[in-house]
Design an enzyme around this catalytic site. Structure first.
Site: not given
Ligand code: IVH
Length: 677
Positions: A35, A119, A285, A405, A426
């Site tokens: 810092d 996602k 899911k 190497c 290798c």
């Molecule tokens: S479910 C068991 N749902 O993606 C893991 N993840 O690669 C369950 N993420 O660490 C994750 N949107 O940070 C889930 N709708 C979503 C998500 C999501 C983004 C991210 C999350 C997770 C990573 C997994």
């Protein structure tokens, strides 16, 4: 140089320095100065600016400095691990994912209900509520241990600090993704490479006031620990917490059947550019939480979810050169050095060419114009060559037959398929300095020793300075020498010292994974650790007279096959490996393997399965046994406690052998009864 020029030079050098340390702190999560040191440069630069008006036209220190870099956050173990997701890139991958779920559950249902969510490309965090009060907020960390970023998370306005309602669980853990909107990112884009880094940087500010300056948002997507657990569906959970004030993503919905999944994927991909936040795919899911529980997890990711990535971003560029890289297993990988090009917001200057056959198949040559693609975190790849742009001078690439190497390389013949491997290797192990360096990088990686501040780049730096050549050197570092190196200071050396010391205490499974035996990944390392239990038993593999005996008993482990046994044999018969690993073991405190489920109904029992079951697959039966403290063997031996015989086509020979050895036989009916009791 006149004095004005000198002032400008000093000012620019300070600004450059501040930017560098911001980057190390915010983007690389690896502060190199204290810092006080940072503040000194900051203060000096502000004074220069105050004194000399002309400097304001060049830059502004106020736009650059964020919060002062400080030490790390407090680490806290997650109540439940924060796993990652496996990826799917096309329809076939999804069909495969659904098939695997069916196989595991021993059902035949193509239209299992999924919950589909965008996602979000941000930073994950977890929020813990005790009796409705937000009491902990952690970053993901390595998935097992996170960092206490509660105060920073509290600055995000619509994260509930208190939830009310008569059905709020006593303990509620909400998992979410923190992001910065595209609109807000525009305002601060000079400081960060992309919105994701900006969100990460802001969240990791030691001073929460700094976090509150960057407008963070979030979507809740899941749960960790809940007590009492009353939810039955993912969709129900999200709806409920939405009612409690959490933001959830409105593009999420239930979906079933491959056709609907494909349509949803396409629809969201089309919307992607118009959204105010970055997404990089869909997460599918299994909606039924009871099925999720049955499916469980592999080492790193749940079997009940997958990230269905959007199609890769592509770009056209030219190959400047083809170089060779040597991996930790000795694999020789050709890499195309390309003219830098932006692919999906990231500047790419290298693309993998996989192996010799790939170069041959695609006829890739230095000087060629090529199309490259980048999908998610995967290394960019060469898709195709534009032959219309090929020039006569672009000659066929001659693949080197020697390693960097100098040692000759070999394409191995697979013992099981009898086919020649596409990859040249290798075979010198630690005697090849290129392999040795990569092995060290593996050893310090997140899933292995996980040493904060000792990443790949630092391994390169220390290697070049002869500070580390072998694993045990990591635990005997010359910190005085490091303190004097450019980019290092008192704080970073102290942090490194404590991270190294902390990593000396390591569990047996992590240790086995870290030493990098070929074909022994995290899952196999766990199987081996559960077999050996202690480092003293595992070390017997180094005793020549005992190795064969041990290897013979490994055959009985479910999951360990001929390939793994041969790899272990090769590893432990190499005298250099022996010396290096014994030196390493002497530096460490390796804890016995602890089966986290050892209190279950099969505690310390060894089981074996034969025949198929009506209600579950063999994989599910195996995972139930392991989750209840049992060990599953792959062959009959005296050590076996139970042979569980499914009604469908059991092997008579195994039953006879078990009877002869007086091993208790459990029928399918009895097995179901035990599980229901
Ligand atoms: S479910 C068991 N749902 O993606 C893991 N993840 O690669 C369950 N993420 O660490 C994750 N949107 O940070 C889930 N709708 C979503 C998500 C999501 C983004 C991210 C999350 C997770 C990573 C997994």
């Amino acid at each position: 140089m006149n004095s004005k020029e000198k002032i400008i030079e000093k000012y620019q050098s300070n600004i450059k320095n501040l930017k560098k340390h911001n980057d190390l702190y915010f983007n690389k999560d690896n502060p190199k100065i204290s810092d006080a040191e940072y503040d000194k440069i900051k203060k000096e630069t502000i004074e220069l600016e105050k004194k000399h008006d002309f400097l304001k036209k060049i830059d502004s220190v106020k736009d650059i400095v964020g919060a002062t870099p400080t030490n790390k956050f407090k680490k806290i173990k997650h109540l439940k691990p924060m796993l990652s997701l496996s990826n799917a890139f096309d329809k076939d991958d999804i069909v495969d994912f659904i098939k695997k779920i069916n196989n595991f559950l021993n059902i035949n249902k193509k239209d299992i209900e999924f919950f589909s969510e965008p996602k979000i490309d941000g930073i994950s965090a977890t929020l813990i509520y005790e009796k409705g009060i937000l009491s902990k907020g952690l970053s993901r960390g390595d998935g097992i241990t996170g960092e206490d970023i509660l105060e920073n998370l509290k600055t995000i306005s619509n994260i509930p600090k208190k939830i009310e309602g008569k059905d709020v669980p006593n303990l509620l853990e909400v998992r979410c993704e923190i992001y910065i909107s595209k609109k807000d990112f525009v305002k601060i884009k000079d400081k960060f490479a992309n919105p994701r880094n900006a969100a990460g940087g802001s969240l990791r500010q030691k001073n929460p006031k700094e976090t509150s300056k960057i407008p963070l948002k979030y979507f809740a997507y899941g749960f960790g620990a809940i007590e009492p657990m009353k939810f039955e569906k993912q969709s129900e959970f999200l709806k409920k917490i939405n009612g409690w004030g959490f933001s959830i993503n409105s593009l999420s919905k239930t979906v079933s059947g491959i056709k609907n999944i494909e349509n949803t994927h396409q629809k969201i991909d089309n919307l992607r550019a118009s959204l105010d936040y970055d997404i990089d795919g869909l997460v599918l899911k299994v909606n039924d939480l009871n099925l999720q529980k049955r499916l469980g997890n592999t080492s790193n990711s749940p079997r009940w979810a997958i990230a269905y990535k959007f199609s890769a971003e592509q770009a056209v560029t030219k190959i400047k050169d083809i170089i060779i890289q040597v991996g930790r297993t000795g694999a020789i990988t050709p890499v195309a050095k390309v003219e830098p090009v932006t692919v999906g917001g990231v500047v790419v200057s290298n693309a993998t060419l996989h192996n010799e056959d790939e170069i041959e198949r695609k006829d890739i040559r230095i000087g060629d114009t090529i199309k490259i693609q980048r999908a998610g975190d995967v290394i960019p790849q060469v898709v195709s060559v534009d032959f219309s742009k090929r020039e006569k001078k672009n000659k066929k690439f001659i693949f080197p037959i020697n390693c960097l190497c100098g040692a000759p390389t070999k394409k191995e013949i697979s013992k099981s398929t009898k086919k020649k491997d596409a990859v040249r290797r290798c075979l010198k192990g630690y005697d090849c300095k290129f392999i040795a360096k990569e092995k060290l990088k593996h050893l310090v990686s997140k899933e292995a020793f996980n040493i904060d501040g000792l990443g790949k780049k630092v391994v390169d730096q220390f290697w070049n300075l002869n500070l580390i050549k072998e694993p045990s050197d990591i635990f005997n570092l010359d910190y005085d020498k490091i303190r004097d190196l450019e980019g290092w200071g008192d704080l970073s050396v102290e942090n490194l010292k404590s991270a190294v010391n902390k990593s000396k205490i390591i569990s047996l499974d992590r240790f086995i994974y870290s030493i990098g035996v070929r074909h022994i990944g995290q899952e196999n390392a766990k199987i081996l650790a559960a077999f050996f239990i202690s480092i003293s038993e595992f070390s017997k593999l180094f005793e020549e007279k005992k190795t064969d005996n041990i290897l013979n008993s490994l055959i009985e482990l479910d999951g360990i096959g001929e390939t793994q046994i041969n790899a272990i044999k090769n590893f432990f018969s190499n005298s250099k490996n022996k010396k290096i690993n014994i030196d390493l073991i002497n530096q460490l405190n390796i804890s016995d393997y602890a089966n986290k489920n050892e209190d279950g109904i099969f505690s310390n029992k060894r089981l074996m399965f034969t025949g198929g079951f009506q209600n579950m697959s063999r994989s599910e039966a195996k995972s139930i046994a392991e989750n209840n403290g049992g060990k599953v063997l792959g062959s009959i031996s005296k050590k076996l406690d139970f042979l569980v015989v499914g009604d469908t086509k059991p092997t008579k020979k195994k039953i006879d052998q078990a009877k002869r050895l007086k091993i208790k036989i459990i029928t399918e009916k009895e097995w179901n009864k035990i599980l229901n009791s």
